[in-house]
Design a protein around this motif. Structure first.
Motif, mmCIF file in Angstrom:
data_model
loop_
_atom_site.group_PDB
_atom_site.id
_atom_site.type_symbol
_atom_site.label_atom_id
_atom_site.label_comp_id
_atom_site.label_asym_id
_atom_site.label_seq_id
_atom_site.Cartn_x
_atom_site.Cartn_y
_atom_site.Cartn_z
ATOM 1 N N VAL A 397 53.481 89.402 19.229
ATOM 2 C CA VAL A 397 53.261 89.817 17.826
ATOM 3 C C VAL A 397 54.319 90.790 17.313
ATOM 4 O O VAL A 397 54.295 91.161 16.143
ATOM 5 N N VAL A 398 55.243 91.199 18.192
ATOM 6 C CA VAL A 398 56.246 92.184 17.764
ATOM 7 C C VAL A 398 57.159 91.569 16.705
ATOM 8 O O VAL A 398 57.509 90.391 16.774
ATOM 9 N N ASN A 399 57.514 92.365 15.692
ATOM 10 C CA ASN A 399 58.313 91.773 14.603
ATOM 11 C C ASN A 399 59.801 91.759 14.948
ATOM 12 O O ASN A 399 60.231 92.314 15.953
ATOM 13 N N SER A 400 60.581 91.104 14.090
ATOM 14 C CA SER A 400 61.984 90.827 14.422
ATOM 15 C C SER A 400 62.805 92.101 14.554
ATOM 16 O O SER A 400 63.641 92.206 15.442
ATOM 17 N N ALA A 401 62.554 93.087 13.692
ATOM 18 C CA ALA A 401 63.342 94.330 13.757
ATOM 19 C C ALA A 401 63.083 95.029 15.083
ATOM 20 O O ALA A 401 64.011 95.517 15.737
ATOM 21 N N ALA A 402 61.812 95.071 15.490
ATOM 22 C CA ALA A 402 61.459 95.719 16.761
ATOM 23 C C ALA A 402 61.986 94.912 17.933
ATOM 24 O O ALA A 402 62.454 95.458 18.926
ATOM 25 N N ARG A 403 61.917 93.583 17.803
ATOM 26 C CA ARG A 403 62.366 92.693 18.881
ATOM 27 C C ARG A 403 63.848 92.873 19.155
ATOM 28 O O ARG A 403 64.310 92.715 20.286
ATOM 29 N N ARG A 404 64.590 93.240 18.109
ATOM 30 C CA ARG A 404 66.031 93.424 18.266
ATOM 31 C C ARG A 404 66.342 94.620 19.166
ATOM 32 O O ARG A 404 67.368 94.675 19.813
ATOM 33 N N THR A 405 65.416 95.589 19.194
ATOM 34 C CA THR A 405 65.679 96.819 19.964
ATOM 35 C C THR A 405 65.370 96.655 21.451
ATOM 36 O O THR A 405 65.682 97.526 22.236
ATOM 37 N N CYS A 406 64.684 95.569 21.835
ATOM 38 C CA CYS A 406 64.366 95.398 23.270
ATOM 39 C C CYS A 406 64.690 93.976 23.717
ATOM 40 O O CYS A 406 64.160 93.024 23.162
ATOM 41 N N THR A 407 65.571 93.885 24.687
ATOM 42 C CA THR A 407 65.996 92.567 25.173
ATOM 43 C C THR A 407 64.938 92.005 26.123
ATOM 44 O O THR A 407 64.042 92.722 26.562
#
Length: 1507
Positions: A397-407
């Protein structure tokens, strides 16, 4: 009470002269007939109401009336009746003098009424489903123990006076005792399970175990025997208990965590609004708030976990406190024993009493200690399950902006490393607060022995504590740094494994190997510093007992000559100091673990509090055919809350059942529009609504590691007719014929064994099969051949396709499809610039018309054909969530793709060749557990890497260390036995000096050994990692296709971590305890040589238990390790396909899959930690036997042994229990972790590629100079035993020739390229380049001199320059020149860091088109004489494509160019065209000649609309 007893003519209740100060102790008749009878009764009457209430609240269903229950009730009836019989007998016999027999009258009636209550409790337990009663076990035990003394008295009396005087009461008592004993025996067993309750297959026996079996872990013995007889398999393991399953744990926890998180967000929002509008916080304040948010999220998580698991954890803490009470009792009893040895007149029974008491206290200490540890590990296991579940659910459910911060690598690390840190925290947390209390108690008892001199010990402790705290802080910082380097290394390995094909094509393995080793060296350097600090810590703590003793004894004897150190003072002090060592040694570890856990909590809390996709981004409504399917109302969208908008002022109504085409240049926001419909983007303003269910086909196909059928059904039921229709419409039937097991064929990770086109068609089939209401199609025809694309459009998407009645939104560059669209949306910079039907837009003469006319004026028909054949993939924006997996997808797509026949690349494992056809479709090799004990060669291999000189020096240092310790202790015993003359001892200064010197020598040796082991293990670890890395990078592509990346990542992360940290720690512990045990045995044998009779059989028994345990434990460790990999693989897959899973609303199915995988892992983990408890209890009881032997033998030899020697022997034997279990445990840890060495070495024996370079090669530096290629009767196969994929290829390609390679799917087009690059070696025949046989030169010499532009553009995280030139072989000017020719110079020059622009994992912060241009720039930079193109421009729009085609033609004019063509118009001006079919060349000539011949090429051109 005395008055009451005197009425019955009995002695007073208590008489010290009768019980203690006598050679024949006995309790008074009054005590025997009152206290001993009433004590069990009071216990039952007081506690039974609470117990019954507990049963009432926690009922588990009625138990059937079993024979065990009947026996208990019957015995209860007899017991009660005996009491009543005795009561009436006394009443009748002594009725005249009844007042003188009140005690004898009351006792049986009280006893009988109590037994009646016990019978009622037994019945109530059966009604409430209690199968084994600890409550009644203790009642019967108390009854039996209290009856032992009257039994002894009555037997003695009967022997002296005979039975005749009072035979009835004698018989009644003996019968009563026997029945009590029988009840105690029966209460050791558990009752049958309630009838009607579903019985789990292979259920955990702990549920059927009795109380006694539970506290001593006997219920585990069955598995130990099974593991000893034959190596355990996964099916031998028990099912998880219901309370340990993921479903049960996470369902309770998730609710609490959501509430906590909401509370935290409200606080955050309140803080944000409290900052004045328009004002901006200074940078420092912003950073501070960010740190505070991370910390508070970590504490929120801790609070949630504490609420869920705290109560059960507290029961363990209670056990620990009881254990501590027993632990502190032992030195007090030892003091009494040494006092007895000194007192010549003391009766012998007291010695035996003290010896037995030491044994009993030690046993109880062991039981409570292991119950505590069991509770902690159970809580730890549940915490791990809970956190894994939360992380997995969050990743969906994590959004794209947050997903960008964690590989992906970082998320995998959260699940692997951080959850382990939390488990360690649960186990060691109590030491943080309890250790200081234990230290205080030790010092209090020492004060009682040595008076103010104990303050010297306090001073020493105060010195050690800050040193330890400082080291713990330093190590915590180093741990964070090491974790950062490890994260970087694992992340890079992740990218290497995903992009391995590209590395092989470009011969870049060495450059990336150097990068990994760079991280590794920094990691090991940090580890070395940490280990040296740890060695200081270990040395200070192992020497702490000496330092404390030295300071206390020194001060004690120096402040007053009259202060004498006798055996009692010395050895009771030493026992207390040994107790003190436990909290002192645990404290640094507990503090370090707590610090690490806080870091992990912060990391986990930060991830779990990341922003989620908001459900309100899109209004979902039920399907209605008479309203618009998708509606945008003035919507503005961005990828993050604060980022720039990616779509502006979008207003569109898509009627139900219509086909809407979305067109625009690269990066214009076409995919963003689909993401907005899916709710993946942040809605800034406006509204979006969707009617009905959604099916989504992403631009980059996401394929699961499952069968082809499972990929298409995607959790739905198979309806054969519909399924067949979908396969036919998506042109998959021909592919099924070629796959080894048809649709049951297993597809490799990320669709490894499918070509690009096949993957895209499977992705489309998944969507079509869904029967959704709204279809979002993101350029699905870009990767397929022209004729296939046309077929799919007609059969699926178009006005006559099976989706004709559905709402379809199609992103495309294919202009031939546009006339058939109901509505066309033209996107420019995130805005809809034009809309309307094809004809309306042409008539409007706007941007769309200009665009069409530009490319259609010269030859409308050709361009249309070109367009529909190409399809064209558009850009992926910076943070599109669904393409985050891209970093992994692209890199492991099958070689250079093309629509290739999968049978040719099926890399079946060797062992599968003779399998039944059912297994034919199997591709990936499951991570299997090895069987049996670790082979001796593995140890030899490991120690060989450390080096013999270092090993010899380690053993000598240990021997010296223990010799110093033995001398030190023996010196103390001599000091204790020195006679006291005139109230003083002689030469105390000399004694103290010798004691101090020996202690310092021991401390230095400890530091030396730990440093030596650490350095040796780091040498081994470096060597093993390098070997693993070399083995993996030298493996052929078939290895990566059949080995899931999760398995390989597990080797590089978890297994290497175990070799770095666990193996050295295990070795240090094992050697240390082994030499200590040797010292204790020598001391005990010196004191009482007769102890050898007991020690030798115990040694055999010890070896017997150890062999049982190690065999089972090692196999359990392997099974647990193997079941861990699928969790990471599944998480990996989910993170990459999150957008697809969400679009299809399949989250719950994937969550169930993750739960199942975690449960399978815990199924192996649970018996693994129980095995340690089973071992601990058994060995500690064995060790307590040695304590008993040493004590009893010392008492027996009272006259001949000095108190000093007894003190030395008994105080040291008290440590044996710990030593025994720690030796086996550390030995098992070493063996368990040597399994990591075994698993890392696994890949040493797998097939390897040819050498990268050949020494002394005479290859000219400028080779190839002309670029001629000659195939001589060339044949190629994908695996031995399979048919040849290429057969009898004989071709001569001249310099500067441009060759187009065409053919249907599976014709072998791409196989030619694989042969040229030697990705697959020739099965027969040869390939010559410039007259040199390529099979005779090194792979890197070959691959670095020819160039490929692959179908899938793969970028690695790092600078843009590194992605173009990882070896720094070219100047900046040359790099800029290549960027200019690739039309990227303008874009790169506008970036803030220009060439040093940091590309994210997989190049996600560049669009797909830009990534393709970077691949072109790589080729332009290398500028070799041979260029291979494979669908190289598939991701570009027409305009850019024209420029690219021009660049390739102009810049590679003097090169030989081989193009694997899917769009025939691009090769119409080539020198020659090779037409392939079923691995043969069927035609080869110039395009015009081939058309004139009217062969296969002619018909292909006609299909493509070129004729």
């Amino acid at each position: 009470m005395d008055t009451f007893c005197s009425l019955s003519g009995l002695d007073p209740l208590w008489d010290w002269n009768q019980t203690w100060y006598t050679h024949n102790p006995e309790l008074s008749n009054c005590f025997q007939n009152t206290v001993l009878v009433w004590a069990p009764c009071i216990y039952l009457w007081v506690l039974s109401p609470f117990y019954c209430l507990h049963l009432y609240c926690h009922g588990r269903g009625r138990l059937p009336l079993s024979s065990l229950c009947n026996a208990k009730l019957l015995l209860g009836f007899f017991l009660a009746s005996f009491g009543f019989v005795e009561f009436f007998y006394i009443l009748l016999e002594r009725r005249q003098e009844i007042q003188q027999h009140l005690v004898f009258l009351l006792s049986p009636i009280i006893r009988s009424l109590t037994v009646v209550l016990a019978v009622c409790v037994i019945h109530w337990e059966r009604v409430r489903g209690c199968r084994s009663s600890a409550f009644l076990f203790f009642f019967w035990l108390l009854g039996v123990v209290c009856s032992l003394i009257p039994l002894h008295a009555k037997v003695q009396l009967a022997v002296e006076q005979g039975l005749s005087p009072d035979i009835v009461r004698y018989l009644a008592f003996f019968s009563y005792f026997a029945l009590q004993l029988a009840q105690l025996f029966l209460s050791c067993f558990a009752d049958r399970a309630p009838s009607g309750k579903a019985v789990l297959k292979n259920a955990c026996p702990v549920q059927d175990a009795s109380f006694l079996s539970k506290i001593l872990f006997w219920w585990f013995t069955g598995l130990v025997f099974k593991g000893y007889r034959s190596p355990l398999q996964a099916e031998d393991l028990w099912s998880l208990r219901e309370e340990d399953t993921s479903d049960r744990i996470i369902s309770d926890l998730e609710e609490e965590w959501t509430a906590e998180r909401t509370k935290l967000q409200q606080q955050e929002n309140h803080l944000s609004t409290s900052v004045a509008l328009g004002s901006r916080l200074p940078d420092q304040a912003q950073l501070l708030r960010k740190i505070q948010k991370e910390q508070s999220s970590g504490f929120c998580l801790l609070r949630t976990l504490a609420r869920s698991f705290g109560p059960y954890f507290l029961t363990g803490t209670l056990c620990l406190m009881v254990h501590d009470a027993f632990m502190f009792s032992v030195p007090q009893v030892l003091s009494l024993l040494l006092g007895f040895m000194k007192d010549e007149d003391a009766p012998l029974w007291k010695g035996y009493f003290y010896a037995s008491l030491v044994f009993l206290l030690s046993c109880l200490q062991s039981v409570f200690n292991h119950q505590y540890t069991y509770t902690c590990f159970t809580v730890g296991m549940r915490v791990k399950t809970a956190v894994m579940g939360l992380v997995y659910r969050k990743s969906l459910v994590v959004n794209s902006a947050a997903r960008r911060t964690c590989t992906v690598g970082e998320i995998v690390n959260l699940v692997s490393a951080d959850t382990q840190k939390l488990m360690d925290f649960v186990v060691y947390f109590n030491a943080v607060w309890l250790a200081p209390i234990e230290v205080t108690l030790c010092l209090f008892f020492l004060w009682q022995l040595l008076g103010p001199s104990a303050l010297a010990g306090i001073a020493t402790v105060i010195f050690i504590f800050p040193l330890n705290g400082f080291i713990a802080r330093k190590r915590s910082k180093l741990q964070e740094i090491q974790m950062k380097y490890m994260d970087g290394r694992v992340k890079l390995m992740n990218e290497i494994l995903n992009g391995i094909k590209i590395l092989k094509f470009y011969a870049w393995e060495k450059a990336f190997l150097e990068q990994v080793l760079g991280y590794r060296e920094k990691e090991l350097k940090t580890l070395k510093k940490s280990q040296i600090l740890y060695s200081v810590s270990i040395a200070s703590f192992n020497s702490s007992s000496f330092l404390i003793a030295f300071s206390m004894f020194g001060v004690y004897v120096l402040i007053d000559d009259k202060n004498v150190l006798d055996a009692q003072k010395i050895f009771v002090s030493m026992a207390l100091i040994n107790i003190l060592k436990t909290p002192l040694s645990q404290l640094p570890f507990a503090m370090s673990t707590t610090m690490q856990a806080l870091v992990s909590l912060k990391r986990l809390g930060k991830f779990l509090c990341q922003d989620e996709i908001k459900p309100e981004n899109v209004a979902r409504e039920s399907f209605k055919s008479d309203v618009d399917g998708v509606v945008f109302d003035n919507g503005t969208f961005s990828w993050s809350k604060d980022g720039p908008p990616c779509l502006k002022r979008i207003s569109v109504k898509v009627p139900c059942g219509s086909l809407v085409a979305v067109v625009g240049h690269v990066g214009s926001g076409k995919s963003s529009l689909l993401s907005a419909i899916l709710g993946e983007t942040e809605k800034r303003s406006g509204a979006v609504s969707v009617k009905g269910s959604i099916a989504y086909v992403p631009q980059q196909a996401w394929i699961q590691n499952a069968s082809l059928q499972d990929n298409i059904l995607f959790g739905q039921e198979k309806k054969k007719s519909w399924y067949q229709r979908v396969l036919e419409a998506c042109a998959l039937l021909p592919d099924l014929d070629n796959l080894p097991a048809g649709d049951a064929t297993e597809i490799g990770e990320k669709g490894l064994n499918l070509s690009g086109g096949q993957k895209q068609r499977v992705s489309l089939a998944r969507a079509v099969h869904r029967k959704a209401d709204v279809y979002l199609l993101d350029d699905p025809l870009s990767a397929v051949d022209a004729h296939v694309g046309q077929h799919i459009f007609n059969k699926v998407i178009g006005p006559k396709g099976i989706l004709r009645d559905k709402t379809r939104v199609l992103v495309t560059h294919g202009m031939s499809f546009l006339p058939q669209a109901d509505l066309i949306l033209v996107l420019v910079d995130g805005e809809i610039s034009e809309r309307g039907s094809y004809q309306e837009l042409l008539n409007r003469n706007g941007a769309f018309a200009d665009f069409i006319h530009t490319f259609a004026s010269s030859d409308r028909k050709e361009c249309f054909s070109e367009a529909f054949q190409r399809g064209s993939r558009k850009s992926v924006r910076l943070s599109v969530t669904e393409y985050m997996r891209f970093s992994r997808d692209l890199s492991q797509e099958q070689l250079i793709g093309g629509d290739r026949n999968s049978i040719t690349i099926e890399p079946l494992p060797e062992s599968d060749e003779n399998h039944v056809p059912d297994d034919m479709g199997k591709l990936t090799t499951v991570d299997k557990a090895r069987i049996g004990r670790v082979k001796l060669e593995m140890y030899i291999e490991y120690f060989r890497t450390i080096g013999l000189p270092l090993i010899v020096s380690i053993v000598l240092l240990y021997a010296f260390q223990q010799a110093a310790s033995l001398s030190n202790n023996y010196w103390l015993s001599l000091w204790a036995d020195q006679p006291v003359i005139n109230g003083t001892q002689l030469n105390t200064d000399l004694k103290l000096g010798v004691y101090g010197a020996l202690g310092v020598a021991q401390g230095i040796a400890i530091f030396g050994t730990t440093v030596a082991i650490s350095l040796g293990c780091i040498i081994a670890s470096r060597h093993l990692h390098l070997e693993l890395l070399n083995n993996v990078l030298h493996s052929p592509m078939s290895f990566f296709e059949s080995t899931p990346s999760g398995n390989l990542l597990n080797r590089f992360a978890k297994e290497i971590d175990a070799i770095d940290n666990m193996v050295p720690d295990g070795l240090k512990m094992m050697l240390s305890y082994f030499f200590k045990l040797l010292e204790v045995c020598i001391i005990v044998l010196m004191a009482t040589p007769f102890a050898a009779v007991i020690i030798l059989p115990m040694a055999f028994l010890y070896g017997f238990i150890q062999s049982f345990y190690v065999a089972t434990s090692c196999q359990l460790r392997r099974l647990e390790s193997v079941s861990r990999s699928p969790i990471y693989t599944h998480l990996n897959e989910t993170v990459q396909g999150a957008s697809v899973i969400r679009a299809f609303n399949e989250q719950s199915r994937f969550i169930m899959g993750a739960n199942h995988k975690v449960d399978l892992n815990q199924t192996a983990y649970f018996p693994r930690f129980i095995a340690t408890r089973w071992l601990g209890v058994n060995l500690e009881f064995l060790g307590n036997g040695i304590v008993l032997a040493a004590s009893i033998l010392s008492v027996m030899a009272k006259g001949t042994l000095s108190p000093g020697m007894v003190g030395l022997a008994v105080s040291h034997s008290l440590q044996v229990t710990g030593f025994l279990s720690w030796i086996v445990r550390s030995w098992t840890d070493v063996e368990n972790n040597i399994v990591s060495v075994e698993r890392v070495k696994e890949y040493a024996d797998t097939p390897k590629e040819a050498a990268w370079s050949i020494e002394g090669s005479s290859l000219p530096p400028t080779w190839p100079q002309t670029g001629t290629i000659e195939f001589q009767d060339y044949g190629l196969q994908y695996r031995k035993g399979l048919d040849l994929a290429l057969k009898g290829i004989s071709v001569h390609i001249q310099e500067r020739e441009k060759i187009g390679i065409v053919g249907r799917t599976g014709a072998g087009k791409s196989s030619l390229a694989l042969g040229i690059f030697r990705i697959l070696e020739a099965a027969r025949g040869k390939i010559y380049i410039d007259g040199i046989n390529i099979a005779e030169i090194g792979l890197h010499d070959l691959r670095s001199r020819i160039t490929i532009i692959p179908q899938d553009p793969v970028l690695f995280s790092g600078s843009l320059r590194m992605n173009l030139d990882p070896f720094d072989a070219y100047s900046d000017e040359e790099v800029w020149n290549s960027l200019e020719l690739a039309h990227l110079k303008h874009f790169v020059s506008e970036l803030p860091d220009k060439l040093n622009h940091e590309c994210s994992e997989g190049g996600e912060n560049l669009s797909l088109g830009q990534r393709q241009l970077v691949c072109l720039a790589r080729a332009l930079l290398r500028k070799t004489k041979i260029l291979v193109l494979d669908e190289a421009t598939a991701a570009l729009d027409l305009e850019t494509d024209t420029l690219i085609q021009y660049t390739i033609r102009s810049q590679f004019e003097d090169c030989a160019v081989l193009t694997i063509a899917h769009r025939l118009n691009t090769i119409m001006d080539y020198t020659k065209v090779i037409v392939m079919d079923k691995g043969h060349i069927v035609e080869m000539d110039s395009p015009n000649n081939l058309i004139a011949k009217r062969g296969q090429f002619y018909y292909m051109c006609r299909e493509a609309g070129l004729l």
